[in-house]
Design a protein around this motif. Structure first.
Motif, PDB file in Angstrom:
ATOM      1  N   HIS A 157     -13.241  -1.165  -6.633  1.00 21.10           N
ATOM      2  CA  HIS A 157     -12.936   0.134  -6.189  1.00 21.10           C
ATOM      3  C   HIS A 157     -13.444   1.183  -6.404  1.00 21.10           C
ATOM      4  O   HIS A 157     -14.397   1.241  -7.447  1.00 21.10           O
ATOM      5  N   VAL A 167      -7.004  -4.978  -1.074  1.00 20.49           N
ATOM      6  CA  VAL A 167      -6.035  -3.969  -1.709  1.00 20.49           C
ATOM      7  C   VAL A 167      -5.068  -4.485  -2.439  1.00 20.49           C
ATOM      8  O   VAL A 167      -4.674  -4.007  -3.453  1.00 20.49           O
ATOM      9  N   GLY A 226     -10.593  -2.367  -0.528  1.00 20.31           N
ATOM     10  CA  GLY A 226     -10.616  -2.748   0.802  1.00 20.31           C
ATOM     11  C   GLY A 226     -11.800  -3.312   1.340  1.00 20.31           C
ATOM     12  O   GLY A 226     -13.017  -3.065   0.922  1.00 20.31           O
ATOM     13  N   SER A 277       0.786  -1.092  -0.086  1.00 16.50           N
ATOM     14  CA  SER A 277      -0.053   0.054  -0.059  1.00 16.50           C
ATOM     15  C   SER A 277       0.764   1.309  -0.243  1.00 16.50           C
ATOM     16  O   SER A 277       2.050   1.340   0.479  1.00 16.50           O
TER      17      SER A 277
END
Length: 380
Positions: A191, A223, A229, A70
């Protein structure tokens, strides 16, 4: 010719974890090998896959990497580390096809192949830094135009090729279309930039007027797989809760046979992407079209390459003040039966035929030959 493909660092090849680019390059490499070219494909090391093997005439080499971290900086650093490892295993080649933002900055040895940059999304400044001897290949005319605006030095060398859809999604014959259930389908990452929240809200507004319709959502939310997420998935589930079993969250489908079946079980495909700077030319709508499923897409310019509104699909204005209302207005006549989808189903099959592996492989080879000829003239 000798062709080397370097894949990005985070997904394996073959596409055990999905990935439209990974699937496309895997198929293109095999098509080039079938035509007699020497093809090497470099990708990440992955459990269950050997570091070196031959598949359908393509030599596969795998180097150490990891799942995508990330954060933008960590992402690019991981990409750079993988790229440096990949450079150590590159064989001599005529063409080096790269699917990476960072790697073109690292390649300096012409013996590894003339650089060809596969560009799947609008550029974000990197082309001002890339060596000018490279040749960009964009997935859409919109991305090609963005490259030339960003780096005019590449003007005249940017090609727009598109696709391809992999052999598993080779377009159906018209007599294979058959009847379809009233099912609306989305396939892609879960997303926020993909606009799934708009789709569920729009579908909910039409629920009473189209009670027979169902919505299936296919794709990963994690993710590491490019999703938004757990928090975004829960947001979508809350929006869908009043509709009960009429909205199905399928999760990711990496088995192409299962995914193909999902496309063939749907009458409509909706891809409400909001990614003004991140969408190049998604393969999912083309896969849907190859299976005879009529698409409804957002107003992003990249979709102009394969969708003519009212002829090979439909569009909605995602930039409207109320995009949910705009999407619901576009969906209403389709769910309500006011539009005959039969002629559009036949038309989308014709459009998809232009994005097969064979067609796209031929266009790539034409670029490679043109690039090599230009390099020879410079050296001469």
């Amino acid at each position: 010719m000798r062709i080397t493909i370097i894949q990005g660092p985070f997904l394996p090849v073959p596409a055990l974890r999905g990935g439209a680019v990974e699937k496309a390059c895997f198929a293109l490499g095999q098509e080039w090998a079938r035509r007699g070219h020497a093809v090497t494909h470099v990708s990440r090391r992955f459990p269950g896959l050997p570091d070196s093997e031959e598949i359908a005439g393509v030599q596969h080499l795998r180097v150490a990497s990891r799942d995508a971290p990330s954060g933008a900086l960590a992402f690019r650093l991981a990409e750079a580390r993988y790229g440096l490892r990949a450079l150590r295993v590159l064989p001599p080649a005529d063409v080096l096809l790269m699917n990476s933002v960072v790697l073109p900055l690292l390649v300096r040895d012409r013996r590894r192949g003339l650089p060809v940059y596969r560009v799947g999304r609008p550029p974000k400044g990197q082309f001002r830094l890339y060596p000018r001897l490279g040749w960009p290949v964009a997935v859409s005319r919109a991305v090609a135009a963005a490259i030339e605006r960003e780096a005019p030095a590449f003007a005249g060398r940017v090609a727009a090729i598109g696709g391809p859809v992999t052999p598993a999604f080779h377009p159906l014959a018209a007599d294979e279309l058959g009847e379809r259930p009233p099912r609306l389908l989305y396939v892609g990452r879960l997303h926020p930039e993909k606009g799934l929240h708009l789709l569920i809200e729009a579908f909910a507004r039409l629920a009473e007027s189209a009670p027979q319709w169902q919505l299936a959502i296919v794709g990963p939310h994690e993710v590491a797989a490019g999703g938004g997420g757990t928090a975004y998935l829960e947001r979508l589930r809350r929006l869908a809760a009043p509709l009960g079993a009429r909205v199905e969250f399928v999760g990711p489908l990496y088995d192409e046979a299962q995914l193909r079946a999902r496309y063939r079980e749907a009458s409509l495909f909706c891809y409400p992407s909001l990614a003004e700077r991140g969408e190049g030319l998604s393969v999912a709508p083309m896969e849907a079209m190859a299976m005879g499923t009529v698409p409804l897409l957002s107003g992003l310019d990249c979709f102009d390459d394969y969708l003519e509104p009212g002829v090979s699909g439909f569009r909605f204005d995602h930039r409207a003040a109320d995009p949910v209302a705009a999407l619901a207005a576009a969906l209403a006549p389709l769910l309500g039966g006011a539009v005959d989808l039969a002629p559009l189903r036949r038309r989308v099959l014709e459009v998809a035929a232009g994005f097969t592996v064979e067609a796209c492989a031929e266009r790539y080879l034409a670029v490679f030959e043109r690039a090599l000829a230009a390099a020879d003239r410079r050296q001469g």
